[in-house]
Design a protein around this motif. Structure first.
Motif, PDB file in Angstrom:
ATOM      1  N   TYR A   1      -7.780  11.162  -1.762  1.00  0.00           N
ATOM      2  CA  TYR A   1      -8.914  10.203  -2.407  1.00  0.00           C
ATOM      3  C   TYR A   1      -8.537   9.643  -3.752  1.00  0.00           C
ATOM      4  CZ  TYR A   1     -13.577   7.695  -4.191  1.00  0.00           C
ATOM      5  OH  TYR A   1     -14.108   6.734  -3.946  1.00  0.00           O
TER       6      TYR A   1
ATOM      7  N   GLN B   1       0.904  -1.320  -0.009  1.00  0.00           N
ATOM      8  CA  GLN B   1      -0.107  -0.670  -0.040  1.00  0.00           C
ATOM      9  C   GLN B   1       0.722   1.276   0.032  1.00  0.00           C
ATOM     10  OE1 GLN B   1      -3.045   0.127   2.969  1.00  0.00           O
ATOM     11  NE2 GLN B   1      -3.227  -2.337   2.506  1.00  0.00           N
TER      12      GLN B   1
ATOM     13  N   ARG C   1      -8.347  -3.479  -6.080  1.00  0.00           N
ATOM     14  CA  ARG C   1      -8.957  -2.236  -5.645  1.00  0.00           C
ATOM     15  C   ARG C   1      -8.974  -2.368  -3.997  1.00  0.00           C
ATOM     16  NH1 ARG C   1     -12.001  -1.391  -9.459  1.00  0.00           N
ATOM     17  NH2 ARG C   1     -11.852  -2.063 -12.071  1.00  0.00           N
ATOM     18  N   SER C   2      -8.588  -3.672  -3.529  1.00  0.00           N
ATOM     19  CA  SER C   2      -8.751  -3.878  -2.198  1.00  0.00           C
ATOM     20  C   SER C   2      -7.829  -2.566  -1.491  1.00  0.00           C
ATOM     21  CB  SER C   2      -8.325  -5.388  -1.021  1.00  0.00           C
ATOM     22  OG  SER C   2      -8.522  -5.798   0.067  1.00  0.00           O
ATOM     23  N   ASP C   3      -5.927  -2.914  -1.619  1.00  0.00           N
ATOM     24  CA  ASP C   3      -5.998  -1.389  -1.177  1.00  0.00           C
ATOM     25  C   ASP C   3      -6.036  -0.613  -1.183  1.00  0.00           C
ATOM     26  OD1 ASP C   3      -3.425  -4.024  -0.582  1.00  0.00           O
ATOM     27  OD2 ASP C   3      -3.368  -3.938  -1.962  1.00  0.00           O
TER      28      ASP C   3
ATOM     29  N   HIS D   1      -8.998   7.946  -6.252  1.00  0.00           N
ATOM     30  CA  HIS D   1     -11.226   7.991  -7.556  1.00  0.00           C
ATOM     31  C   HIS D   1      -9.765   6.972  -9.827  1.00  0.00           C
ATOM     32  CE1 HIS D   1     -14.233   8.294 -10.346  1.00  0.00           C
ATOM     33  NE2 HIS D   1     -13.442   8.938 -10.429  1.00  0.00           N
TER      34      HIS D   1
ATOM     35  N   LYS E   1      -8.240  -7.486  -7.991  1.00  0.00           N
ATOM     36  CA  LYS E   1      -9.483  -8.235  -6.908  1.00  0.00           C
ATOM     37  C   LYS E   1      -8.475  -7.249  -5.649  1.00  0.00           C
ATOM     38  CE  LYS E   1     -12.538 -10.685  -4.298  1.00  0.00           C
ATOM     39  NZ  LYS E   1     -12.466 -11.766  -3.744  1.00  0.00           N
TER      40      LYS E   1
ATOM     41  N   LYS F   1      -8.851   0.578  -1.699  1.00  0.00           N
ATOM     42  CA  LYS F   1     -10.166   0.817  -1.032  1.00  0.00           C
ATOM     43  C   LYS F   1      -9.897   0.576   0.312  1.00  0.00           C
ATOM     44  CE  LYS F   1     -14.226  -1.222   1.355  1.00  0.00           C
ATOM     45  NZ  LYS F   1     -15.498  -2.073   1.411  1.00  0.00           N
ATOM     46  N   LYS F   2      -8.383   0.199   1.403  1.00  0.00           N
ATOM     47  CA  LYS F   2      -8.184   0.862   2.173  1.00  0.00           C
ATOM     48  C   LYS F   2      -7.477   1.522   2.756  1.00  0.00           C
ATOM     49  CE  LYS F   2      -7.184  -4.730   3.531  1.00  0.00           C
ATOM     50  NZ  LYS F   2      -6.514  -5.417   3.706  1.00  0.00           N
TER      51      LYS F   2
ATOM     52  N   ASN G   1      -7.584   4.570   0.644  1.00  0.00           N
ATOM     53  CA  ASN G   1      -9.143   6.087   1.410  1.00  0.00           C
ATOM     54  C   ASN G   1      -9.691   5.534   2.444  1.00  0.00           C
ATOM     55  OD1 ASN G   1      -9.069   6.813  -1.837  1.00  0.00           O
ATOM     56  ND2 ASN G   1     -10.367   5.640  -2.925  1.00  0.00           N
ATOM     57  N   ASN G   2      -9.592   4.826   3.246  1.00  0.00           N
ATOM     58  CA  ASN G   2     -10.582   4.528   4.752  1.00  0.00           C
ATOM     59  C   ASN G   2      -9.380   5.443   5.204  1.00  0.00           C
ATOM     60  OD1 ASN G   2     -12.196   3.246   3.672  1.00  0.00           O
ATOM     61  ND2 ASN G   2     -11.435   1.344   4.736  1.00  0.00           N
TER      62      ASN G   2
END
Length: 334
Positions: free
Chosen positions: A54, A10, A39-41, A56, A36, A43-44, A46-47
């Motif tokens: 952000y 990340q 995309r999970s990385d 995008h 996949k 998302k983490k 962005n959190n």
């Protein structure tokens, strides 16, 4: 020589997106994981950066948008802190450098204990570090019955830090929130945001950390003095006032000139009208004319930049400055 010392994927993704857009297909190849997982990385990430940035994704391309640089820097620091791992040889080498650039001498056994590795591994890491330092005019000096420490000029030490992933070494570099916010506001009045702001903040953070530890720059390239006027001179004074007020530090004129390095060779701001105080020398204007003429002669293309001519001229101006100052804007690649 540059190397990235993070094993955390990340952090690698973030470092890359800070400098360029990147497709999910490219990330899949670079990091050897599925889309996949990528995309999970994202998302983490962005959190983690929910209050400052952000990532995008559109048409399979990821873009990083930073909307609060002050909070972004703090959140990035926390992310990096979690990724440091002494089982990684590159992390150990930078940690060795971090120890050796202090004033005290270190014995090899003490370094081994600090890094939780054997004496032979420490010696091996030191040999690799010596080879890297040599390219910066730096070395490791030993004193019998005392130990070893870094040898070299302060300017070259800071250059090494900035070019070899400053983020790891900067975990303990602190400036007050008041200073960072006022610096952002000050540079913003000249249209200097984004990466240019972050580059200036890096150099100031590093400089103040070194000054507080008793290390100061006592010599600098003559090329720096060519810029000590106009916008640079004005910003030197303003930044000095901020440092005195917020950090209780009164840096020398030489230190302040060094802190201006990223502005002398920055990426061209999007709004060049804001930096009209920067005077482009006739030599650069002549160079731009020569470039356009050669395009015309070699490719039989008549180039008319119109309103973009000023932007292009500033771009060449800052590029020439970077070459004269031997200053690099590091683009991360893997």
């Amino acid at each position: 020589m540059h190397f990235n010392e993070y094993e955390d994927r990340q952090v690698k993704i973030l470092e890359t997106l800070e400098n360029k857009f990147l497709s999910l297909n490219d990330m899949e190849k670079l990091y050897g994981v599925s889309k996949k997982t990528i995309r999970s990385d994202l998302k983490k990430l962005n959190n983690h950066f929910a209050n400052s940035a952000y990532i995008h994704v559109e048409n399979g391309v990821a873009k990083l948008f930073i909307y609060d640089y002050h909070l972004f820097v703090k959140a990035k620091k926390k992310l990096i802190e979690k990724s440091v791992n002494f089982s990684n040889e590159k992390v150990r080498i930078l940690e060795l450098f971090d120890c050796l650039m202090e004033k005290n001498y270190w014995k090899i056994d003490d370094l081994s204990e600090k890094l939780f590795i054997s004496r032979s591994s420490t010696i091996k890491d030191l040999d690799r570090l010596k080879n890297i330092l040599d390219k910066y005019g730096l070395g490791i000096a030993g004193k019998q019955n005392t130990g070893i420490r870094l040898r070299g000029k302060e300017y070259d030490i800071r250059k090494f830090i900035l070019e070899n992933d400053y983020d790891y070494m900067s975990l303990s570099y602190e400036l007050t929130d008041e200073f960072e916010l006022e610096l952002l506001e000050l540079l913003g009045t000249f249209g200097i945001f984004g990466q240019n702001y972050l580059q200036v903040l890096k150099v100031i953070r590093l400089s103040i950390n070194r000054i507080r530890k008793g290390f100061t720059i006592d010599s600098i390239s003559e090329n720096y003095y060519k810029f000590d006027n106009g916008l640079i001179s004005e910003l030197k004074k303003s930044i000095k006032d901020l440092l005195v007020k917020s950090e209780n530090i009164n840096p020398s004129s030489l230190e302040l000139l060094y802190m201006m390095t990223p502005l002398m060779g920055m990426r061209t701001p999007l709004r060049v009208k804001k930096i009209s105080a920067v005077k482009v020398p006739y030599s650069v204007i002549d160079l731009v004319d020569e470039i356009l003429q050669k395009i015309n002669n070699k490719m039989d293309i008549k180039v008319n930049l119109g309103e973009l001519l000023e932007d292009f001229t500033y771009h060449i101006y800052f590029l020439v400055n970077r070459m004269n100052l031997n200053y690099e804007i590091i683009l991360i690649s893997y």
